[in-house]
Structures are given as C-alpha cells and as structure tokens.
Scaffold this active site. Structure first.
Site, PDB file in Angstrom:
ATOM      1  N   CYS A  98       0.907  -1.243   0.154  1.00  0.00           N
ATOM      2  CA  CYS A  98       0.019   0.052   0.080  1.00  0.00           C
ATOM      3  C   CYS A  98       0.863   1.393   0.120  1.00  0.00           C
ATOM      4  O   CYS A  98       0.269   2.279  -0.696  1.00  0.00           O
ATOM      5  CB  CYS A  98      -0.934   0.005   1.016  1.00  0.00           C
ATOM      6  SG  CYS A  98      -0.704  -0.972   2.493  1.00  0.00           S
ATOM      7  N   ARG A 110       7.719 -10.665   5.318  1.00  0.00           N
ATOM      8  CA  ARG A 110       7.615 -10.612   6.849  1.00  0.00           C
ATOM      9  C   ARG A 110       8.209 -11.344   7.764  1.00  0.00           C
ATOM     10  O   ARG A 110       8.109 -12.652   7.376  1.00  0.00           O
ATOM     11  CB  ARG A 110       5.961 -10.412   7.013  1.00  0.00           C
ATOM     12  CG  ARG A 110       5.193  -9.620   6.325  1.00  0.00           C
ATOM     13  CD  ARG A 110       3.720  -9.660   6.488  1.00  0.00           C
ATOM     14  NE  ARG A 110       3.039  -8.564   5.572  1.00  0.00           N
ATOM     15  CZ  ARG A 110       1.655  -8.481   5.579  1.00  0.00           C
ATOM     16  NH1 ARG A 110       0.928  -9.171   6.273  1.00  0.00           N
ATOM     17  NH2 ARG A 110       1.145  -7.751   4.716  1.00  0.00           N
ATOM     18  N   GLN A 169       0.855 -11.384  -2.577  1.00  0.00           N
ATOM     19  CA  GLN A 169      -0.632 -10.932  -2.140  1.00  0.00           C
ATOM     20  C   GLN A 169      -1.311 -10.542  -3.513  1.00  0.00           C
ATOM     21  O   GLN A 169      -0.675  -9.947  -4.563  1.00  0.00           O
ATOM     22  CB  GLN A 169      -0.546  -9.657  -1.214  1.00  0.00           C
ATOM     23  CG  GLN A 169      -0.099 -10.013   0.037  1.00  0.00           C
ATOM     24  CD  GLN A 169      -0.119  -8.612   0.722  1.00  0.00           C
ATOM     25  OE1 GLN A 169       0.320  -7.552   0.370  1.00  0.00           O
ATOM     26  NE2 GLN A 169      -0.604  -8.716   1.996  1.00  0.00           N
ATOM     27  N   ASP A 181      -3.004  -8.155  -4.313  1.00  0.00           N
ATOM     28  CA  ASP A 181      -3.567  -6.905  -3.733  1.00  0.00           C
ATOM     29  C   ASP A 181      -4.088  -5.878  -4.601  1.00  0.00           C
ATOM     30  O   ASP A 181      -3.728  -6.058  -5.806  1.00  0.00           O
ATOM     31  CB  ASP A 181      -2.157  -6.323  -3.034  1.00  0.00           C
ATOM     32  CG  ASP A 181      -2.250  -5.612  -1.870  1.00  0.00           C
ATOM     33  OD1 ASP A 181      -3.275  -5.620  -1.268  1.00  0.00           O
ATOM     34  OD2 ASP A 181      -1.307  -5.041  -1.353  1.00  0.00           O
ATOM     35  N   HIS A 224      -5.551  -1.425  -4.500  1.00  0.00           N
ATOM     36  CA  HIS A 224      -6.000  -0.320  -3.392  1.00  0.00           C
ATOM     37  C   HIS A 224      -6.772   0.444  -4.325  1.00  0.00           C
ATOM     38  O   HIS A 224      -6.505   0.953  -5.546  1.00  0.00           O
ATOM     39  CB  HIS A 224      -4.794   0.513  -2.919  1.00  0.00           C
ATOM     40  CG  HIS A 224      -3.919  -0.449  -2.012  1.00  0.00           C
ATOM     41  ND1 HIS A 224      -2.862  -1.229  -2.613  1.00  0.00           N
ATOM     42  CD2 HIS A 224      -4.169  -0.800  -0.944  1.00  0.00           C
ATOM     43  CE1 HIS A 224      -2.217  -2.044  -1.446  1.00  0.00           C
ATOM     44  NE2 HIS A 224      -3.135  -1.789  -0.368  1.00  0.00           N
ATOM     45  N   LYS A 267     -11.916  -4.397   8.949  1.00  0.00           N
ATOM     46  CA  LYS A 267     -11.773  -5.238   8.043  1.00  0.00           C
ATOM     47  C   LYS A 267     -13.097  -6.088   7.732  1.00  0.00           C
ATOM     48  O   LYS A 267     -13.877  -6.302   8.785  1.00  0.00           O
ATOM     49  CB  LYS A 267     -10.727  -6.350   8.220  1.00  0.00           C
ATOM     50  CG  LYS A 267      -9.175  -5.695   8.501  1.00  0.00           C
ATOM     51  CD  LYS A 267      -8.304  -6.831   8.399  1.00  0.00           C
ATOM     52  CE  LYS A 267      -8.577  -7.770   9.665  1.00  0.00           C
ATOM     53  NZ  LYS A 267      -7.522  -8.762   9.978  1.00  0.00           N
ATOM     54  N   HIS A 323      -8.453  -1.324   0.687  1.00  0.00           N
ATOM     55  CA  HIS A 323      -7.443  -2.494   0.617  1.00  0.00           C
ATOM     56  C   HIS A 323      -8.224  -3.768   0.578  1.00  0.00           C
ATOM     57  O   HIS A 323      -9.278  -3.910   1.073  1.00  0.00           O
ATOM     58  CB  HIS A 323      -6.401  -2.769   1.902  1.00  0.00           C
ATOM     59  CG  HIS A 323      -5.900  -1.496   2.236  1.00  0.00           C
ATOM     60  ND1 HIS A 323      -4.321  -1.572   2.599  1.00  0.00           N
ATOM     61  CD2 HIS A 323      -6.289  -0.346   3.006  1.00  0.00           C
ATOM     62  CE1 HIS A 323      -4.170  -0.458   3.147  1.00  0.00           C
ATOM     63  NE2 HIS A 323      -5.279   0.203   3.430  1.00  0.00           N
TER      64      HIS A 323
END
Length: 642
Positions: A338, A367, A385, A387, A389, A473, A519
């Site tokens: 992000c 991570r 991910q 992912d 946004h 979330k 997200h």
RNA sequence: GCCGAUAUAGCUCAGUCCGGUAGAGCAGCUGAUUUGUAAUCAGCCGGUCGGCGGUUCGAAUCCGUCUAUCGGCUCCA
C-alpha cells in the site's frame, strides 16, 4: 406455577423447583436420557438445577455445540482427576472445552514433564474413573472458603483466578476425589464418558500472556460412544492425507530448502502453473471491473514505512533494514504494497473525475514471521498478495465495497468454495491504544462496512478486536470439503493512510479533498490460498486449474507417435496434457496417472489408431468408453464448465 | 520468540533404549519384456546417518550447540 417457554414457541407450566431434566422427562424419555445441560434465559446451566421463575429453556444434548461443550468440559475435569491421582501435587490452570474437545493447562509437580508416552496411562485412569459413574456435584462456596481450599492445596493459579471473582458467585464442582473451581455446567455423572483420547501436549502461557509462566497444555477429546472416537480418528487420518505439505511434495507443486531459509517457498513448475492460472483469472476479472495492474519494487526506503506507520507498529519484529554500503541509507524488504501505491497516487495531481482509481498488483512481500509460526505454504515469510488499493471519494466507498465483495464471491465460487462467510472485524473498544487514527474516521469506516454488508447477500459474523491497526476489515472465510473453516482474503476501509501520505484530489468544487482507500485481496496470498485449495480438493483441482488435464497412455511403445499426434491436436484446442511414453505396462501408467490426480487418461492402442479415437478414463471414476477426438473435446468442455 | 518432540538414500521408514563406522520398499539407471484399464521381471547405482563441537580406543547411537521440520502457545500490517 412457573411458565417455561421452549424454542418451538410452546409454553408449559411447571411446579417451581422443577429441573430441566424433569421437564425433559415430561417431553420424552429419549430426550431425558440425552440431555446434558440447558440454556435457561440465555444462561448455560446444569440440567438438574431447579427453576424457580418463568424462563426460556433450550435443552442441550451431545448433538449440539453447547451439549458437546458441556460434555468436553466435564471430561477436562475427569482428566484433572486422573492427573491428580497420577501426579500428586500437580497444579491446575485453565481447563475448558474448545471446538475440538477439551484441554487443561497444568503444572506437573517437581519439574516433572508429561509427554505423549504418558497418554495411555492417563487415558486408562480416566476410563477407570469414568466407570465409577461419579456425580458432578455443584456447590456454592464463599470466597473465603474457596481461597482457603486452594491455599491449602497450594494451587496459586486457581487462587489467581479467584481474585477476579466476586464473593457469592463462586461455585465448586466435585466428582469423585477431585474438586475444581468452576462455573459449570457439567454433565450429571462421569459414566456418560465412554471414550477418551489425549491428542496433544504442548506449552501454553498462563492466561495467554507470553511474559507469564508456561504451563503444559494437555488436549484431548471424548465421546459418549466408543464408535464415535473411531470415526473421529478416521476423519483425522483423512485430513492428514489432504495435508498440503504432503500433497505439495507428491504432486511436485512447491518446495522449501534449509539453505534458502525457513518460510521461503519455492514454486516448482506445476505449482507455478496452478498459481499463475489463478492469478491470470483474477487479473482478467479485475481488469473487467476497472482495475489497473501495476508493479512496484521489492524494497523501499525505511522512511516510506515510517510515513505509513508500519515501521512504528511492526519495525522491531520485522526483517531489519538493509543499509547501502556508502551512503548508509536504510531500505526495508517490502512488507506491504500500500505505501508504494500511495506514492503512485501522488505521481501527479488527481481529479475527482479519475476516481475511483483502482491499482492492482500481485505484489510479493516479506515479513519476519516468528519461527514457531511457520507452516507449509499457509504461513511463510515471503508471499505474493493479490493486492489492490482503491482510492475513491467518501461517497463512493459503499458502492466500491460492494463491488469488491461481488468479485470475491464470484472468484471463490469459481474455484469451488461455496460456503463463504464474511467476518466483520471491528476495533476492540477495550484496547483503543492498539489502533491509530481518529475515532471519527474509525466510526465512518466501521459504519461503511456494516452498511455495505447489509446490502450484500452474504453470511456475516462480527468480531471485536480483529481489526487491522489502521482500520476495520471484512474477512472472508470458507468452509472446505472436510467442514473446516479457513480465513482467506480481506477488504479494509482505510481513512488513515490517505492522511499519512496526505493524498488529495481536486473535487468538482475546485477544492482539495482527501480520498478514502480500500485495501482488498480476495485470495489473501497466493501461497496461503493454494494451500487451502490443495486441502479442499485433496490435490484434485478443478479441471481449468489442473497442471495436466490429460495423460495419453499408449498401450505399447508402438503407439507413441499416435499419442503425440493426439496431444498436438488437443493442444490446438487449448487442452493440455502429457504423453506417458515410458516402457511400462498400461496398468502401471494408469496407476501413476491416478495417483497424480490427472483428470483424464486417454488410452491408445491398436483399436484407437484404427478408429482415430481414444479410450477415455476419468480419474477416480474409471472407463468411459471410446471417443473420437472431437467427441472427447466436447466431453472435456462439458466437464470444464461443471 | 516460548514449551515439547523430531531429523538415517530423491521419497516413506527400520536400526538409536543397551556405542563396535547402515538396511528395506518405492523412485532412478541398465537390460529383458511390447504390454488393454490402479504397481512386469532381473541386475545395478545411491547415505561424510541435518551442521558444528564434546565424551570415548571407537559415536547414526551418549552430551552440548546451531539449523530445519512437526505439535502447541504468543503473534499475524
């Protein structure tokens, strides 16, 4: 007389002092035999507790969750009794039922340890005690008496639990020789427990706090019938067979290497194919929904994450910064996509006319997960991910949110997950310091999610304390073929990052405004998703995802050329597969294709060459007869849409 | 990170308790066989017993440590 209302709406009258059990007896002897506890006015209680006032009443038996909870909780006490007999002086922490049986956290005396080797003798003792059919006897005690009891016994954990309890609310339960501080309820007597099995031993921090002493957690399960235990163990075996780590190895999907490092998965060719097919499918869906694909680097300056707040929140527990040799600049392995996307948003001034701006990236992030947490593909240190946004105006949030949930549901359905639940993960009101951002922003973000969910046809549950540190979330959970629930992707509404990155757009009023970010990652991570898909399908992937859709099995080497010819023709129809041209018997080739879960086996020999056909065998089903290639292609396409 | 356990051939596992420098099946290779719906037969190759250190005349075996894995706990942007 008191009025008791039952779940079916019936109200019956009873003498004051009648117990749930006696009421059940009045309804049917079968019910009375099976009832283990009851919910009276929403409160779980013993079946033998006399009722003195009007109430609502729900009976619990082994066949419902509350009944199982009672049964297993009572078994935890039975195990404690056995442990006390076998390990005099053992101390007891916390011993409840959970979804899968029961456990008790204990501290064995004199630094002794309890291992799986001790399980048989503990189980034996438990059964022996169960056969004594001792009643679980409830007794209200004063705090003073309770403290005196556990002081004498020397159990400091129980004393600590007592500190939090009010005088007048304390109850003891005794069965046989064992007495425990307990709210209850319990089954009437130990005789109902016919089968017990201790499953696990492991460490557990006292009160779940890792600064506290670690106790030994003994977990087990019990059943009212011996047959149920056998069945349960059989199901466990089934789950073991589906373990994605095992199947991943067998089907050559992915690997780990001690030399590369723990938690760093490497996708082998077949696994990568599977992963790419999923990714490509999602990418197409997203493009149709107005997303734009982007790519960002694997590292970024530490400042980027200081701005986003991730450094402050997770910096200490992350992979530590990489320093450039000359300048001493600090870079972090990208833990999130992000912040990069926020910088992309700031590439140039944005107008309200280009919102929502939807930036999507299959972004690989790193991570530092704790060593003890790593688990196959489902918990790793480097993962990709799916992912995206979405930067939008506040008034667009709800519609965008709903559109995201639509995509998620469609995508999950496409790969065979039909039972999807959405968990609304909100802030824990008790621990506000765990979160960043203003209360007003939190309130609007939480409301946006709650409102959107009302408009969507999806099962929801609400969980407090499960929000991310910057926003609430919606977490998606699926139930797999064995009935296990898994958490997949999430959608998050975020007012914080736009603030921190000072994102802006020019509105129709020619004023500067702050956008809202959403997200979202339907799969969550490709690694975790594939691990769940493997366990759900046991490695028998949906046809469109299978790395190999067919295997052509020539009866003998004489037919290899014909087989390759068939392969080529099918490839022209985008049907992919291999030719098993080994010098092996047909039985062997079939067996190997079956164990590799290749959906179709096409057997070719003399007859097929003569008739320009293939003998089709479906994995797990068997022979489907002879088909010409066009017939097979049609048959294949039929299966593809199913 | 914490507690407990495990690590032997590419894979699955014996051998470790009681120290005397390794064994099976499958896979692989070679040959024979040329096969009709879940394992054809034979021969061969393959292991510094996870790494390092210690005890010992001698260590896969006993001890320490590191790494990885497994089961829990805590954590999960």
């Amino acid at each position: 007389m008191i009025n008791i209302k039952f779940p079916d709406g019936n109200v019956r009258q009873y003498e004051p002092g009648t117990s749930a059990f006696q009421m059940a007896e009045g309804i049917s002897s079968g019910l009375a035999r099976n009832v283990v506890s009851a919910t009276v006015n929403g409160q779980l209680t013993d079946r033998d507790l006399p009722l003195t006032a009007d109430a609502t009443m729900v009976f619990h038996t082994w066949n419902d969750d509350k009944g199982k909870e009672t049964f297993w909780h009572s078994t935890a006490h039975l195990m404690a009794e056995a442990l006390e007999a076998l390990y005099p002086g053992i101390k007891f922490g916390y011993g409840p039922a959970n979804e899968n049986g029961f456990f008790y956290d204990v501290e064995p005396p004199n630094g002794e340890s309890i291992s799986t080797e001790d399980f048989p003798k503990i189980e034996k003792k438990m059964i022996e005690l169960a056969r004594q059919k001792n009643d679980y006897v409830r007794r209200e005690v004063s705090k003073e008496e309770a403290v005196a009891y556990f002081t004498k016994k020397g159990d400091e954990y129980k004393l600590e639990l007592l500190e939090t309890l009010e005088d007048g609310t304390i109850t003891f339960y005794t069965q046989g020789e064992f007495t425990d501080l307990c709210r209850g309820p319990h089954i009437p007597n130990t005789g109902a427990i016919k089968a017990v099995k201790l499953m696990k031993v492991g460490g557990a921090f006292w009160r779940g706090d890792d600064s506290n002493k670690q106790l030994t957690r003994l977990s087990g399960i019990s059943f009212p019938k011996a047959k149920d235990l056998t069945e349960y163990l059989h199901n466990l075996e089934e789950a073991k067979k589906r373990d994605h780590r095992k199947i991943g190895k067998e089907l050559e999907l992915f690997m780990f290497s001690e030399k590369v490092g723990a938690g760093l998965p490497m996708w082998l060719p077949k696994g990568y194919q599977l992963r790419q097919r999923l990714a490509n499918y999602l990418e197409k869906k997203q493009e149709a929904a107005g997303y734009q694909q982007v790519a960002t680097p694997h590292i970024g300056k530490k400042e980027l994450y200081v701005t986003s707040g991730h450094w402050d929140k997770y910096g200490e527990d992350s992979f530590q910064p990489i320093k450039t040799p000359r300048e001493g600049e600090e870079f972090l392995l990208k833990p999130m996509n992000c912040p990069h996307h926020c910088e992309m948003y700031k590439f140039r001034p944005r107008s309200y006319k280009e919102l929502p701006l939807r930036l999507a990236e299959f972004g690989t992030v790193y991570r530092y997960e704790q060593t003890g947490e790593l688990h196959g593909l489902s918990r790793v240190r480097g993962f990709t991910q799916d992912d995206a946004h979405i930067f939008c105006m506040p008034e667009q949030v709800k519609a965008e949110f709903i559109a995201v949930v639509d995509i998620v549901q469609e995508v999950l359905g496409m790969v065979g997950f039909d039972d999807v639940t959405a968990q609304i993960s909100l802030r824990d009101p008790q621990t506000p310091d765990k979160y960043i951002g203003t209360d007003a922003n939190w309130a609007s973000a939480e409301q946006a999610i709650i409102d959107a969910c009302k408009e969507i046809d999806i099962k929801t549950v609400t969980a407090y304390g499960e929000a991310a540190f910057y926003g609430p979330k919606l977490d998606f959970m699926v139930r797999d073929a064995l009935g296990r629930q898994w958490q997949l992707g999430t959608v998050q509404v975020d007012y914080n990052l736009p603030d921190r990155f000072e994102l802006e757009y020019v509105g129709s009023d020619n004023e500067m405004h702050r956008p809202v970010m959403i997200h979202r990652a339907p799969f969550g991570s490709m690694e975790r998703f594939v691990s769940i898909l493997i366990e759900h399908t046991a490695g028998k992937f949906p046809l469109w995802l299978a790395p190999e859709q067919f295997a052509i099995l020539p009866i003998s080497e004489r037919f290899n050329d014909y087989a390759r010819n068939v392969q080529k023709q099918l490839a022209e129809h985008d049907i992919r597969g291999l030719v098993d041209d080994r010098n092996e018997t047909i039985g062997r080739k079939i067996r190997d294709s079956e164990t590799q879960h290749i959906p179709f086996m096409l057997i070719v020999g003399e007859n097929e060459v003569a008739a320009a056909s293939v003998a089709v065998r479906v994995q797990g089903e068997g022979d489907k007869g002879t088909m010409t290639l066009p017939e097979f292609a049609a048959f294949f396409c039929e299966q593809l849409v199913l």
